[in-house]
Design an enzyme around this catalytic site. Structure first.
Site, short mmCIF file in Angstrom:
data_model
loop_
_atom_site.label_atom_id
_atom_site.label_comp_id
_atom_site.label_asym_id
_atom_site.label_seq_id
_atom_site.Cartn_x
_atom_site.Cartn_y
_atom_site.Cartn_z
N ILE A 1 0.84 -1.19 0.00
CA ILE A 1 0.00 0.00 0.00
C ILE A 1 0.88 1.24 0.00
O ILE A 1 1.76 1.39 0.84
CB ILE A 1 -0.93 0.02 1.23
CG1 ILE A 1 -1.85 -1.22 1.23
CG2 ILE A 1 -1.74 1.31 1.27
CD1 ILE A 1 -2.77 -1.31 0.04
N LYS A 2 0.63 2.12 -0.94
CA LYS A 2 1.43 3.34 -1.07
C LYS A 2 0.61 4.52 -0.55
O LYS A 2 -0.47 4.82 -1.05
CB LYS A 2 1.80 3.55 -2.55
CG LYS A 2 2.92 4.54 -2.79
CD LYS A 2 3.29 4.52 -4.27
CE LYS A 2 4.41 5.49 -4.59
NZ LYS A 2 4.69 5.53 -6.04
N LEU A 3 1.16 5.17 0.49
CA LEU A 3 0.46 6.26 1.16
C LEU A 3 1.34 7.51 1.20
O LEU A 3 2.57 7.40 1.25
CB LEU A 3 0.11 5.86 2.61
CG LEU A 3 -0.81 4.67 2.80
CD1 LEU A 3 -0.91 4.33 4.28
CD2 LEU A 3 -2.20 4.96 2.23
#
Length: 211
Positions: free
Chosen positions: A83-85
């Site tokens: 997951i890229k945040l």
């Protein structure tokens, strides 16, 4: 030391992945839009060829929304998912919740050691300093890698926004664990004029000795 490709062009990614030199892929909404495809189609195609680590960027307006969308991605794409945040208050809050349940998170848009420290404390698997974008704004992107390394963060440093092969070598030398590069930069890493000249000479000498 690992190389990722920063792209959403599945044909280009897959052909380079077959070299055995690529360990993962990073994407973002801009790259997805440029591909002209839906995100799920890109992710599914990359999954089918076995790419084990795909950074999938999520947009949201709150930590709860980031978390909910992230868990939806995990349900759909499983262990392939990172997951890229963003390195924002809500992004880091969601990162902490995800890391607490052993979800890989790539915290992106890192521009200072302080941000890297916060992302590491939030449990990020990867922290992504944007080297080229810093250089565009008269800041020393490579120094940032060294500063983050010296800060002793536990997250892996994933150097992003690299625009030439020389930057890849420098980033690794300064402490990056992973470099993510556009396809054209990966292709250029093979090339050196002295290699070409040496190979030309070897082939010429081999042909001569065979006669």
């Amino acid at each position: 030391m690992k190389l990722f490709l920063d792209s959403a062009d599945t044909d280009a990614i897959i052909s380079r992945y077959k070299t055995g030199l690529i360990a993962g892929v990073t994407t973002n909404p801009t790259l997805i839009k440029k591909s002209g495809r839906e995100p799920q189609d890109v992710y599914n195609e990359l999954m089918k060829v076995g790419i084990p680590d795909i950074s999938m960027e999520i947009t949201a307006d709150s930590a709860d929304e980031f978390f909910a969308r992230a868990m939806g991605h995990i349900k759909t794409y499983g262990d392939h998912t990172t997951i890229k945040l963003p390195c924002s208050v809500d992004g880091l809050r969601a990162c902490k919740r995800l890391s607490d349940v052993s979800i890989r998170v790539n915290v992106t848009l890192i521009f200072s050691p302080a941000q890297a420290i916060l992302a590491s404390l939030a449990g990020a698997t990867y922290i992504s300093p944007f080297i080229g974008r810093m250089d565009d704004n008269s800041l020393d992107g490579m120094k940032l890698i060294n500063d983050i390394k010296n800060a002793g963060v536990s997250s892996q440093i994933l150097a992003a926004s690299l625009r030439d092969p020389q930057s890849v070598g420098t980033a690794f030398a300064l402490g990056a664990d992973i470099c993510t590069v556009p396809v054209n930069v990966f292709d250029k890493m093979y090339n050196h004029v002295l290699t070409d000249k040496g190979l030309e000479q070897f082939n010429k000498d081999h042909a001569t000795s065979s006669n």
